[in-house]
Design a protein around this motif. Structure first.
Motif, PDB file in Angstrom:
ATOM      1  N   THR A 173      26.021  25.987  23.929  1.00  0.00           N
ATOM      2  CA  THR A 173      25.380  25.537  22.700  1.00  0.00           C
ATOM      3  C   THR A 173      24.130  24.738  23.028  1.00  0.00           C
ATOM      4  O   THR A 173      23.805  24.482  24.186  1.00  0.00           O
ATOM      5  N   GLU A 191      22.588  24.411  17.474  1.00  0.00           N
ATOM      6  CA  GLU A 191      23.190  25.752  17.466  1.00  0.00           C
ATOM      7  C   GLU A 191      24.520  25.662  18.188  1.00  0.00           C
ATOM      8  O   GLU A 191      24.667  24.910  19.146  1.00  0.00           O
ATOM      9  N   ALA A 215      26.967  23.915  13.877  1.00  0.00           N
ATOM     10  CA  ALA A 215      25.516  24.082  13.945  1.00  0.00           C
ATOM     11  C   ALA A 215      24.872  23.585  12.658  1.00  0.00           C
ATOM     12  O   ALA A 215      25.377  23.817  11.562  1.00  0.00           O
ATOM     13  N   ALA A 259      19.852  32.065  21.848  1.00  0.00           N
ATOM     14  CA  ALA A 259      20.831  31.806  20.794  1.00  0.00           C
ATOM     15  C   ALA A 259      20.281  30.832  19.765  1.00  0.00           C
ATOM     16  O   ALA A 259      20.519  30.976  18.558  1.00  0.00           O
ATOM     17  N   LEU A 260      19.529  29.832  20.221  1.00  0.00           N
ATOM     18  CA  LEU A 260      18.932  28.868  19.298  1.00  0.00           C
ATOM     19  C   LEU A 260      17.914  29.552  18.397  1.00  0.00           C
ATOM     20  O   LEU A 260      17.885  29.326  17.174  1.00  0.00           O
ATOM     21  N   THR A 262      17.781  32.706  17.543  1.00  0.00           N
ATOM     22  CA  THR A 262      18.486  33.593  16.614  1.00  0.00           C
ATOM     23  C   THR A 262      19.072  32.800  15.448  1.00  0.00           C
ATOM     24  O   THR A 262      18.991  33.214  14.286  1.00  0.00           O
ATOM     25  N   TYR A 263      19.663  31.650  15.754  1.00  0.00           N
ATOM     26  CA  TYR A 263      20.251  30.827  14.686  1.00  0.00           C
ATOM     27  C   TYR A 263      19.180  30.314  13.732  1.00  0.00           C
ATOM     28  O   TYR A 263      19.351  30.353  12.505  1.00  0.00           O
ATOM     29  N   ASN A 267      19.008  30.944   9.748  1.00  0.00           N
ATOM     30  CA  ASN A 267      19.542  29.862   8.918  1.00  0.00           C
ATOM     31  C   ASN A 267      18.548  28.761   8.549  1.00  0.00           C
ATOM     32  O   ASN A 267      18.859  27.952   7.666  1.00  0.00           O
TER      33      ASN A 267
END
Length: 296
Positions: A173, A191, A215, A259-260, A262-263, A267
């Motif tokens: 994360t 995230e 998140a 990943a960050l 994408t989040y 969002n």
């Protein structure tokens, strides 16, 4: 007794489960003759299921049915922060390992402390996670986690962090941990998910329940580890962090940056991750995930 002569009720638990699954599937087959009687073919199949655990049948149908029947496995505990390598030093050379000026590629090991004055730095823990430490910060490496005594750190990857009164357990994360001079802490999960466990004398407090921070949430803790507030991060909070000292000027990528990104795309509308100076790329020349120009 051999495996061929073993009765169904004598089978070990896993084989018995396979046998039950095979028999259930055979009973559900839409064949009228099989539904009305136990013909030779059905009896033969059942004997095979009983003798061999129905392994070939299960594999032919795919492993999903068997895997789905298993209890959920607990997430592996993050690797301890027993060592870290200095990857970058920004804004001068005021990054120290046990009060001695540090240099890039230098390794620190528990129980050594890493601190900054007017400089910032990036550390890589032994499990591949990365920590970016802000100015006027101090952390100590340890067997269970790193302990942030004061200041601010951004963690990207599966690295547990601690304060004097709480432990942050994560799995892949991105989060920001900040501790003030009085020991009060603030956790912002950019995230992923972080589980916060109150500590008593360095060990989990049996009288307190862990708190899960998802998140997009910010948790504030008292110096004693008591939850004060749990708030939602706004788009402005993300912008402030992404354009602040934990991102500005760093050249090396974060391991969980993809990943960050994408989040945030999904969002937090209107917020974007700033590009890395010099256009950092992954090995092989591929562009760094999260820094590809937006097309929409």
């Amino acid at each position: 007794m051999t495996s061929r002569s073993m009765a169904c009720h004598d089978l070990p638990i896993p084989d018995l489960a396979f046998r039950n699954l095979a028999l259930a599937l055979l009973r559900r087959r839409p064949r009228p003759s099989a539904a009305r009687s136990h013909g030779p073919a059905v009896q033969s199949a059942r004997r095979s299921a009983c003798r061999y655990g129905a392994i070939p049948l299960t594999l032919a149908l795919g492993s999903a049915a068997w895997i789905g029947a298993q209890p959920a496995q607990a997430a592996p505990a993050p690797a301890p922060a027993t060592s870290a390598v200095v990857q970058e030093i920004l804004d001068g050379k005021e990054l120290y390992i046990d009060q001695q000026q540090a240099r890039v590629k230098q390794r620190a090991a528990a129980p050594q402390a890493i601190s900054t004055r007017n400089s910032r730095g990036q550390l890589q823990f032994q499990n591949g996670a990365v920590g970016r430490i802000n100015r006027l910060s101090r952390l100590q490496l340890g067997a269970a986690c790193f302990q942030l005594d004061r200041g601010q750190i951004l963690v990207s990857g599966p690295q547990a962090g601690c304060t004097r009164s709480a432990r942050m357990s994560v799995r892949g994360t991105n989060y920001v941990l900040e501790v003030d001079e009085q020991g009060a802490a603030e956790l912002s999960v950019l995230e992923g998910t972080v589980e916060v466990t109150p500590l008593q004398d360095g060990e989990p407090d049996p009288q307190a329940s862990p708190v899960t921070v998802a998140a997009g949430q910010r948790l504030q803790l008292s110096p004693e580890g008591v939850v004060i507030t749990l708030l939602q991060l706004a788009a402005g909070d993300y912008t402030s962090i992404l354009n602040g000292p934990l991102f500005e000027g760093f050249r090396l990528p974060l391991p969980a940056m993809g990943a960050l990104d994408t989040y945030i795309r999904a969002n937090v509308p209107g917020v974007r991750i700033p590009s890395v100076p010099g256009g950092s790329r992954l090995p092989g020349g591929y562009p760094l995930p999260g820094f590809i120009p937006r097309l929409f």
